[in-house]
Design a protein around this motif. Structure first.
Motif, PDB file in Angstrom:
ATOM      1  N   ILE A 182      -5.723  -0.226   5.171  1.00 10.18           N
ATOM      2  CA  ILE A 182      -4.688   0.246   4.243  1.00 10.18           C
ATOM      3  C   ILE A 182      -4.343  -0.854   3.249  1.00 10.18           C
ATOM      4  O   ILE A 182      -4.264  -0.629   2.039  1.00 10.18           O
ATOM      5  CB  ILE A 182      -3.400   0.656   4.996  1.00 10.18           C
ATOM      6  N   GLY A 191      -4.741  -0.715  -0.678  1.00 12.25           N
ATOM      7  CA  GLY A 191      -3.575  -0.925  -1.552  1.00 12.25           C
ATOM      8  C   GLY A 191      -3.902  -1.896  -2.672  1.00 12.25           C
ATOM      9  O   GLY A 191      -3.569  -1.669  -3.833  1.00 12.25           O
ATOM     10  N   MET A 242      -6.057   7.160   1.498  1.00 13.25           N
ATOM     11  CA  MET A 242      -4.831   6.534   1.979  1.00 13.25           C
ATOM     12  C   MET A 242      -3.847   7.543   2.551  1.00 13.25           C
ATOM     13  O   MET A 242      -2.911   7.173   3.252  1.00 13.25           O
ATOM     14  CB  MET A 242      -4.184   5.725   0.854  1.00 13.25           C
ATOM     15  N   ALA A 295       0.831  -1.203   0.000  1.00  7.95           N
ATOM     16  CA  ALA A 295       0.000   0.000   0.000  1.00  7.95           C
ATOM     17  C   ALA A 295       0.864   1.252   0.000  1.00  7.95           C
ATOM     18  O   ALA A 295       0.622   2.207  -0.752  1.00  7.95           O
ATOM     19  CB  ALA A 295      -0.906  -0.008   1.223  1.00  7.95           C
ATOM     20  N   TYR A 318       2.376   1.911  -3.354  1.00  7.29           N
ATOM     21  CA  TYR A 318       1.434   2.535  -4.280  1.00  7.29           C
ATOM     22  C   TYR A 318       1.283   4.024  -4.013  1.00  7.29           C
ATOM     23  O   TYR A 318       1.250   4.837  -4.927  1.00  7.29           O
ATOM     24  CB  TYR A 318       0.071   1.850  -4.197  1.00  7.29           C
TER      25      TYR A 318
END
Ligand SMILES: Nc1ncnc2c1ncn2[C@@H]1O[C@H](COP(=O)(O)OP(=O)(O)OP(=O)(O)O)[C@@H](O)[C@H]1O
Ligand SMILES: [Mg+2]
Length: 663
Positions: free
Chosen positions: A630, A634, A621, A119, A122
């Motif tokens: 999270i 992700g 996020m 996550a 990203y």
């Protein structure tokens, strides 16, 4: 802040900097100027760590990210777009990190820590601008003059000059705190140059740019660093301000100044003569302005240790040459001999008369160099005729001429070889002593006539090529971007020499100052023809902007028309027989286009929805969230990114199909 304190810098026996002390503040836009061989590129080598100071202290903040244009010729079959995206080093690193984590995740999808890392990866990638990296890169590539169908072509399918443009785009792609540009305009046409100026004006970091182009420097810098006699001096102001300040300083050094008076008088006489001639025409008016500027910089020019002149040509045929109903173009490389050649210009009928001074204008790839090369006999006309006047002696200078130099040989060896090749046709003395003297008049002093050309600076090489051309006493000068690499004093010297040249001149250049000061008339190469351009350079710059706007509009209209064609049923009015077939074909194409357009519309819709979801997800996020959430977010983000990637690819493929149908 960049700090130099008492820095000493050497290159073999030469001391390039002797006790340089200068500060550069964050965000400053700095022009680094100085004569050819003064040590500008060497100073960049100090900045980027490939050369070290031989004394004193030098400091650049460690955390600064530096972007610069790689000097090597890229050899890769990556697409132009991928190559330029790769210039964003942070993005490239983050992509690699993500790939590693993804592998770990696939092996172990239940591991919450890895999910979390994924996550974060990203989010980092999104922060680094992953989602619009491709359009950002493509905007740079198109801005630098590439065509849209070239975006996906492999890098090594482009010619040298174009590959260097991709290197420039790659440097601009990289987010940076310090941007180093060493003569970035050398490979550009006027229109790409205007685009680059606009881009740099928006750049927020600290920029240091080496350039010999006055107008470019004025447009993009506000501080000037000058290297001369191993001293580095900072001036607050762009290049023109710097020039004024220098001129003032020099005037104050009365003694030195008085010595320069006859040089100034000479220039003045020439200016007066042209002012009298150039009174009415608009082009002539702009030349008067250029001459007035020359008046102002006369002291500077007089300081230049170097002026030269073209010898009076033996005879001048009139007309120099005439072109009748000719087509110009080339045999595309890589295709077999009997493949049809590519015609770029057709129906060209023009005469070139004794004493004409023609500036050749035209956007990228419209055929300026093809025209010039054909006249220079480097390639043949595809149709029609080019008839030369009796005794025509062409002096051709082209960018790639620098490649003609042999790196191992020194300037004297080059001259001797040329003199031998021309043999009895040579119009100048060919003895070694005479050749040394001649080189001396082009500022190749005692030591330098023996320095291998490979170790010389860019400007020194260009000056040698120029000297070799002058020596041949041409009566028609064909100059294709002659000022690349040349410093301003040498350019001024070239401008003066060209103004006094008695033969005919045809000039392709992105150097607006040079075009303004030496050309009386302009030809415009574009849309497949050569036409007179009725106006001056300011008109031309406006024309370029209008053209760009027109092309954008055209693209918009095409899209709109395509959309209406798809929406509205096509009526079948009674049409004359000969137009019926056309209409039928159009209708057929429009039928074929319909399903493509429908799919494009669906993709647009889906992409919009996915992008909205992605933006919302990214926003969520960036807030503190429970770990499990999270990790889920992700995963969802990865799925969305994958989907958007696929959609974009499909979209591109479809628009290619549409384009093919429209063609
Ligand atoms: N490897 C080398 N050996 C000997 N002399 C060198 C070497 N590299 C550079 N020089 C000399 O050092 C001087 C400075 O070179 P540099 O390339 O820094 O100049 P520059 O200011 O960038 O010039 P230009 O405007 O022509 O690009 C030149 O006179 C060059 O001939
Ligand atoms: Mg240099």
């Amino acid at each position: 802040m960049i700090t130099l304190k008492n820095v000493i810098l050497r290159r073999s026996a030469k001391k390039l900097l002797d006790g340089a002390t200068v500060n550069l503040n964050p965000g400053e836009k700095v022009g680094l100027v100085g004569r050819n061989g003064a040590g500008k590129s060497s100073l960049f080598a100090l900045f980027n760590g490939s050369l070290h100071e031989d004394g004193g202290d030098f400091y650049v903040p460690k955390q600064w990210r530096m972007a610069q244009v790689a000097q090597d010729m890229p050899e890769t079959d990556d697409s132009a777009t991928d190559f330029v995206v790769g210039g964003d080093t942070r993005l490239t690193e983050l992509r690699a990190t993500l790939a590693a984590i993804e592998t770990a995740y696939e092996a172990n999808p239940e591991d919450a820590d890895i999910g979390m890392e994924l996550a974060h990866a990203y989010t980092d990638l999104a922060d680094a601008g992953e989602h619009d990296a491709v359009p950002r890169a493509q905007a740079l590539i198109l801005g630098l003059g590439f065509k849209s169908h070239e975006l996906d072509e492999p890098v090594n399918s482009f010619s040298g000059g174009w590959r260097m443009r991709l290197q420039l785009a790659r440097a601009l792609m990289c987010p940076s705190d310090l941007l180093l540009l060493d003569e970035p305009t050398n490979h550009l046409d006027l229109d790409a140059l205007v685009w680059l100026e606009a881009w740099l004006q928006k750049y927020e970091g600290t920029m240091i740019v080496i350039s010999h182009d006055r107008e470019f420097l004025d447009a993009v810098t506000d501080v000037t660093l000058h290297i001369a006699n191993a001293q580095l001096t900072r001036y607050g102001g762009n290049y023109s301000k710097f020039e004024d300040m220098r001129a003032l300083q020099m005037e104050q050094q009365q003694v030195a100044f008085s010595k320069q008076q006859d040089k100034i008088a000479h220039l003045q006489k020439f200016i007066d003569r042209f002012k009298a001639k150039a009174s009415k025409a608009k082009q002539a008016q702009s030349r008067v302005k250029a001459l007035e500027r020359m008046e102002k910089v006369a002291p500077l020019l007089a300081e230049a240790d170097f002026t030269f002149e073209f010898k009076e040509p033996g005879n001048i045929p009139n007309p120099m040459l005439s072109i009748s109903n000719a087509s110009f173009g080339y045999q595309a490389s890589g295709e077999s001999e009997d493949a049809a050649p590519k015609t770029i210009l057709r129906g060209v009928s023009r005469s070139v008369l004794a004493g004409q001074r023609i500036g050749i204008l035209g956007a990228n790839g419209q055929g300026k160099s093809t025209l010039v090369k054909t006249i220079a006999r480097e390639m043949g006309a595809l149709a029609g005729e080019v008839t030369e006047g009796k005794g025509l002696n062409i002096g051709y200078f082209a960018q790639q001429e620098l490649d003609v130099l042999r790196p191992q040989d020194n300037p004297l060896e080059h001259m001797v070889r040329m003199a031998r090749e021309l043999g009895s046709n040579a119009k100048e003395a060919t003895g070694e002593q005479a050749l040394r003297g001649f080189l001396g008049s082009f500022n190749f002093s005692g030591d330098m006539v023996k320095q291998p050309v490979g170790t010389m600076s860019g400007g020194e090489k260009a000056r040698l090529v120029l000297a070799m051309m002058v020596w041949q006493r041409p009566n028609l000068l064909l100059l294709d971007e002659p000022t690349n690499h040349l410093d301003l004093a040498t350019r001024e010297a070239l401008a003066v020499a060209l103004n006094e040249f008695e033969g005919t001149l045809m000039l392709v250049s992105h150097d607006r100052a040079l075009l303004r000061s030496v050309c009386d008339e302009f030809w415009l190469v574009g849309r497949g023809v050569v036409a007179d351009f009725d106006g001056d350079l300011d008109d031309y710059q406006r024309y370029l902007l209008d053209e760009a706007k027109r092309l954008r509009e055209e693209a918009k209209v095409a899209v709109r028309e395509a959309a209406t064609a798809a929406a509205a049923p096509v009526a079948a009015p009674a049409v004359p027989q000969q137009r019926k077939q056309d209409a039928q074909e159009r209708q057929q194409r429009s039928e074929q286009a319909k399903p493509i357009k429908r799919e494009i519309a669906q993709i647009d819709e889906r992409m919009a929805a996915a992008s909205t979801e992605r933006t919302a997800l990214e926003a969520r996020m960036s807030q503190p969230l429970p770990a499990a959430e999270i990790a889920d977010a992700g995963k969802r983000l990865k799925a969305l990114n994958d989907e958007i990637g696929r959609l974009e690819e499909r979209w591109l493929a479809l628009s290619d199909q549409l384009e093919a149908l429209a063609a």
